[in-house]
Design a protein around this motif. Structure first.
Motif, PDB file in Angstrom:
ATOM      1  N   THR A 117      28.535  42.613  44.088  1.00  0.00           N
ATOM      2  CA  THR A 117      29.826  42.102  43.582  1.00  0.00           C
ATOM      3  C   THR A 117      29.972  42.651  42.277  1.00  0.00           C
ATOM      4  OG1 THR A 117      29.175  39.741  44.490  1.00  0.00           O
ATOM      5  CG2 THR A 117      30.822  39.810  42.710  1.00  0.00           C
ATOM      6  N   SER A 118      31.472  43.157  42.287  1.00  0.00           N
ATOM      7  CA  SER A 118      31.907  43.721  40.969  1.00  0.00           C
ATOM      8  C   SER A 118      33.437  44.099  40.683  1.00  0.00           C
ATOM      9  CB  SER A 118      31.349  45.410  41.381  1.00  0.00           C
ATOM     10  OG  SER A 118      32.080  46.308  40.591  1.00  0.00           O
ATOM     11  N   PRO A 119      33.800  44.059  39.436  1.00  0.00           N
ATOM     12  CA  PRO A 119      35.353  44.087  39.257  1.00  0.00           C
ATOM     13  C   PRO A 119      35.695  45.796  40.130  1.00  0.00           C
ATOM     14  CG  PRO A 119      34.083  43.740  37.173  1.00  0.00           C
ATOM     15  CD  PRO A 119      33.168  43.962  38.275  1.00  0.00           C
ATOM     16  N   VAL A 120      36.678  45.686  40.653  1.00  0.00           N
ATOM     17  CA  VAL A 120      37.412  47.198  41.119  1.00  0.00           C
ATOM     18  C   VAL A 120      38.530  47.229  40.349  1.00  0.00           C
ATOM     19  CG1 VAL A 120      38.347  48.321  42.795  1.00  0.00           C
ATOM     20  CG2 VAL A 120      36.512  46.731  43.366  1.00  0.00           C
ATOM     21  N   HIS A 121      38.633  48.472  39.698  1.00  0.00           N
ATOM     22  CA  HIS A 121      39.696  48.872  38.755  1.00  0.00           C
ATOM     23  C   HIS A 121      40.475  49.779  39.483  1.00  0.00           C
ATOM     24  CE1 HIS A 121      37.492  47.145  35.462  1.00  0.00           C
ATOM     25  NE2 HIS A 121      36.416  47.950  35.692  1.00  0.00           N
ATOM     26  N   ALA A 122      41.734  49.858  39.371  1.00  0.00           N
ATOM     27  CA  ALA A 122      42.725  51.028  39.889  1.00  0.00           C
ATOM     28  C   ALA A 122      43.291  51.500  38.456  1.00  0.00           C
ATOM     29  CB  ALA A 122      43.948  50.517  40.629  1.00  0.00           C
TER      30      ALA A 122
END
Lengths: 147, 104
Positions: A118-123
């Motif tokens: 589980t993780s933040p996904v950055h664009a």
């Protein structure tokens, strides 16, 4: 073939060969080796300072049942966007993919990535001197980096 | 060994939605062989070039964190029906493949 034509022909060939090299930066190899988001950003853009924006939309599942295949779509309304990076913060190597854009690029890129947990996904999108960022949390039930 | 690339490109409103699927194992180098316990060497696509009628319009750089058999999609502005889209990739072991398709 006249001499004049031949020289012109050489110029055209050189132009075709050189164009892609000029328009596209080399692979940001060191950024892919980074183990933290901040380092990846610095390697990629020379800075880890980013501007939060709602001009970028990340479409990704809230909960990914299988971390081996997590579809990520990045839509953006940034006309002078040059580079789009997709970063899964908690992955062993957070930078998963980067897209070097051109005048022919529209406002959408999409791919499928692996997520170990589980993780933040950055664009993160570079446009001129600014680096824009949008983030979406993706929960992963089964990690996709095997072992 | 040539690996397959499937390309779909559809034109609408002056741009084309280009989607493609490249057959590739995308090994991270972190996985272990279950039988021998030895690490499977990293093997992944690094660079993908997308060209419209022979001119490069996008380069995607992939890391080992992209899923097996990478799927990518992007919008290509100014592409219309009948244009040629070419997809070419190189991996970290120097393997390469390319394919092209007509915009529908």
């Amino acid at each position: 073939m006249t001499r004049r034509f031949f020289i012109r022909f050489l110029g055209v060939v050189a132009g075709i060969v050189l164009l892609p090299l000029r328009a596209f930066a080399a692979r940001p190899g060191t950024a892919f080796d980074s183990t933290t988001t901040e380092d990846a950003l610095t390697q990629l853009y020379g800075t880890s300072d980013t501007v939060e924006t709602d001009r970028i939309t990340i479409k990704a599942p809230d909960i990914a049942e299988n971390g081996a295949i997590v579809p990520i779509t990045v839509k953006f309304d940034i006309p002078d966007a040059e580079f789009v990076g997709i970063i899964a913060e908690n992955n062993p190597a957070p930078l998963t993919a980067g897209f070097a854009l051109s005048d022919h690029s529209g406002g959408l890129v999409s791919t499928r990535i692996k997520m170990s947990e589980t993780s933040p996904v950055h664009a993160v999108i570079k446009a001129g001197d600014t680096v824009y960022r949008a983030t979406k949390e993706v929960k992963v039930t089964i990690g996709g980096c095997g072992g | 060994m040539a690996r397959k690339i499937k390309i779909r490109a559809k034109a609408k409103d002056g741009k084309a939605a280009v989607k493609f699927l490249m057959k590739h194992p995308m090994e991270t180098g972190l996985r272990k062989d279950k039988k021998t316990g030895e690490k499977i060497p990293a093997h992944f696509i690094t660079d993908v070039n997308v060209a419209l009628n022979g001119t490069n319009v996008m380069t995607a750089y992939l890391g080992p964190g992209v899923s097996q058999d990478p799927y990518l999609s992007a919008e290509v502005m100014g592409a219309s029906k009948g244009d040629t889209i070419t997809v070419a990739w190189v991996d970290n072991m120097g393997e390469q493949a390319s394919a092209d398709a007509r915009v529908k």
